[in-house]
Design a protein around this motif. Structure first.
Motif, PDB file in Angstrom:
ATOM      1  N   ARG A 139      36.714  30.685  11.991  1.00  0.00           N
ATOM      2  CA  ARG A 139      36.007  30.262  13.194  1.00  0.00           C
ATOM      3  C   ARG A 139      34.945  29.238  12.786  1.00  0.00           C
ATOM      4  NH1 ARG A 139      39.654  32.458  15.222  1.00  0.00           N
ATOM      5  NH2 ARG A 139      39.715  33.977  16.920  1.00  0.00           N
ATOM      6  N   THR A 140      34.639  28.313  13.708  1.00  0.00           N
ATOM      7  CA  THR A 140      33.680  27.247  13.438  1.00  0.00           C
ATOM      8  C   THR A 140      32.465  27.389  14.347  1.00  0.00           C
ATOM      9  OG1 THR A 140      35.512  25.757  12.892  1.00  0.00           O
ATOM     10  CG2 THR A 140      33.363  24.740  13.301  1.00  0.00           C
ATOM     11  N   SER A 157      33.978  28.864  17.407  1.00  0.00           N
ATOM     12  CA  SER A 157      35.136  28.273  18.057  1.00  0.00           C
ATOM     13  C   SER A 157      36.427  28.499  17.278  1.00  0.00           C
ATOM     14  CB  SER A 157      34.913  26.759  18.202  1.00  0.00           C
ATOM     15  OG  SER A 157      36.081  26.105  18.658  1.00  0.00           O
ATOM     16  N   ALA A 158      37.537  28.579  18.039  1.00  0.00           N
ATOM     17  CA  ALA A 158      38.872  28.639  17.447  1.00  0.00           C
ATOM     18  C   ALA A 158      39.576  27.284  17.528  1.00  0.00           C
ATOM     19  CB  ALA A 158      39.703  29.696  18.176  1.00  0.00           C
ATOM     20  N   ARG A 159      38.877  26.240  17.967  1.00  0.00           N
ATOM     21  CA  ARG A 159      39.523  24.935  18.186  1.00  0.00           C
ATOM     22  C   ARG A 159      40.063  24.346  16.884  1.00  0.00           C
ATOM     23  NH1 ARG A 159      34.708  22.114  21.044  1.00  0.00           N
ATOM     24  NH2 ARG A 159      35.789  20.235  20.285  1.00  0.00           N
ATOM     25  N   PRO A 198      44.113  17.152  14.396  1.00  0.00           N
ATOM     26  CA  PRO A 198      43.852  16.706  15.778  1.00  0.00           C
ATOM     27  C   PRO A 198      43.668  17.922  16.680  1.00  0.00           C
ATOM     28  CG  PRO A 198      46.198  16.648  15.327  1.00  0.00           C
ATOM     29  CD  PRO A 198      45.529  17.029  14.032  1.00  0.00           C
ATOM     30  N   PRO A 199      43.208  17.717  17.913  1.00  0.00           N
ATOM     31  CA  PRO A 199      43.143  18.835  18.859  1.00  0.00           C
ATOM     32  C   PRO A 199      44.526  19.457  19.041  1.00  0.00           C
ATOM     33  CG  PRO A 199      41.916  16.956  19.685  1.00  0.00           C
ATOM     34  CD  PRO A 199      42.649  16.475  18.478  1.00  0.00           C
ATOM     35  N   ALA A 200      44.544  20.725  19.404  1.00  0.00           N
ATOM     36  CA  ALA A 200      45.806  21.433  19.581  1.00  0.00           C
ATOM     37  C   ALA A 200      46.634  20.811  20.698  1.00  0.00           C
ATOM     38  CB  ALA A 200      45.532  22.900  19.896  1.00  0.00           C
ATOM     39  N   GLN A 201      47.941  20.872  20.533  1.00  0.00           N
ATOM     40  CA  GLN A 201      48.848  20.390  21.575  1.00  0.00           C
ATOM     41  C   GLN A 201      48.685  21.240  22.837  1.00  0.00           C
ATOM     42  OE1 GLN A 201      51.104  17.797  21.518  1.00  0.00           O
ATOM     43  NE2 GLN A 201      50.275  17.198  19.526  1.00  0.00           N
ATOM     44  N   PRO A 202      48.920  20.686  24.016  1.00  0.00           N
ATOM     45  CA  PRO A 202      48.866  21.482  25.249  1.00  0.00           C
ATOM     46  C   PRO A 202      49.743  22.731  25.131  1.00  0.00           C
ATOM     47  CG  PRO A 202      49.097  19.153  25.778  1.00  0.00           C
ATOM     48  CD  PRO A 202      49.253  19.265  24.294  1.00  0.00           C
TER      49      PRO A 202
END
Length: 400
Positions: free
Chosen positions: A290-291, A66-68, A86-90
């Protein structure tokens, strides 16, 4: 089948003395013996380091990695403060996966096609000639970074996005700390807020009065103002920094390898091939991550779910299993398959724009100044080693 591998306490980053274009020597020895090893990250995460070409591309093309942003740990120094992101911004699509990433990518792909980027050639040529004229008027010496390598891609990305070029120094100043993992957190936050605030106001203005540029076109879609701001942030940051460093470092490499410079002068039609080789040889975006989303067996090892793999594109692009005599700059080499732009679904969206700008800029510079040379000894060139984008801070050159 898992075998015993070395375990590194930190990512090797020190480049060999006198070899500013080569990746750290330790990466080469690791790659040849153990292309996938254990690595302790600055925040204490126990992950992996991939240095082999085949493994690097395999990870980049495997949807199980993942690239998250929220799953990431970065291996670069000073990155401990970036733990638990945190998760990426929109709109920050390069740090997303699957359908979420694909939705944004689809909207942008048509704006960066080979055909569309080649249509920009005349404008890139015009901008290049203007800067070469300015260099010539000022005498027989210049800092190529500030006189040529930085302003050309800055002007082009500003025009494409519809950002006033007069503001490009504001953007450059604020983009800089975001490419330095060791920059103080307060400095990075201030830069993000300054850039975000400016771009948000620009997006709102383009909603009210649509313009004939990428942001103006995207303003007519269903993207929110927040999404558009993030996309503009990504594209502008990449356009200001990466191509500029390729132009400067690429010129440095050519002036340090006169036999290869002669190849380009004797056969100007080889410019496309030369650019691919310079991309491979220099690999300015040297380290990615990457994860693993699940346990994945790769390279004879099992990467556990949640473990991060640091990807040394610089080492992968010097893998002798892919590129014979990889440490030699060879403009006649077939460098196809290099990892300078990444690989897989996240491969660099603006790569065709970068190629057009490099083709025109290198050809124009070398054509205008046949006697171009370094104005100081190579060892005095200030290298950009504190960033995740490699390059030089200045490149004094002379001609005539």
């Amino acid at each position: 089948m898992t075998t015993s591998v070395p375990h590194l306490a930190e990512l090797p980053l020190e480049r060999p003395k006198g070899c500013p274009f080569d990746p750290p020597a330790e990466l080469a020895s690791l790659r040849d013996e153990h292309p996938l090893v254990r690595l302790t990250f600055p925040d204490g995460h126990e992950g992996w380091l991939a240095t082999g070409h085949a493994i690097t591309r395999a990870v980049l093309s495997d949807p199980r990695f993942s690239a998250r942003q929220e799953l990431m740990h970065t291996p670069l120094p000073g990155a401990a403060a970036m733990a638990e992101m945190p998760p990426a911004q929109p709109g920050m699509f390069i740090k997303m996966d699957g359908a979420e990433h694909a939705r944004y990518r689809k909207l942008l792909t048509g704006k960066f096609t080979v055909r569309r980027m080649r249509q920009l050639t005349d404008r890139v040529e015009q901008v290049t000639v203007e800067h070469l004229d300015a260099m010539e008027r000022q005498g027989t010496t210049a800092d190529l970074v500030t006189a040529f390598a930085q302003p050309i891609p800055a002007l082009m990305i500003c025009e494409l996005l519809g950002v006033p070029y007069a503001d490009h120094e504001f953007f450059r100043r604020n983009v800089a700390p975001l490419n330095r993992p060791d920059a103080p957190l307060e400095e990075q936050e201030a830069a993000i807020n300054a850039l975000g605030g400016y771009l948000y106001e620009l997006v709102v203005a383009k909603r009210a009065e649509p313009t004939d540029d990428i942001l103006g076109e995207l303003a007519a879609t269903d993207l929110t103002d927040e999404e558009l701001t993030s996309i503009a942030f990504l594209l502008l940051g990449a356009g200001l920094d990466t191509t500029a460093n390729m132009l400067a470092l690429g010129t440095f490499a050519l002036l340090s390898n006169l036999d290869q410079l002669a190849v380009l002068r004797e056969d100007p039609e080889s410019i496309d091939n030369a650019i691919e080789e310079l991309l491979r040889y220099l690999t300015i975006a040297h380290t990615g991550v990457r994860t693993a989303l699940e346990d994945v067996e790769i390279g004879g090892q099992v990467v556990k779910a949640g473990e991060v793999v640091a990807l040394s594109a610089g080492a992968a692009n010097r893998d002798p299993l892919k590129f014979p005599e990889p440490d030699r700059l060879d403009l006649r080499r077939n460098a196809a398959g290099h990892a300078a732009f990444g690989h897989g679904v996240h491969q660099c969206l603006g790569q065709q724009l970068a190629r057009v700008q490099m083709k025109v800029a290198f050809a124009g510079l070398l054509g205008r100044f046949p006697a171009l040379r370094l104005a100081v000894p190579a060892e005095e060139i200030p290298l950009r080693t504190d960033s995740d984008i490699y390059g030089v801070y200045a490149l004094p050159v002379a001609w005539g």
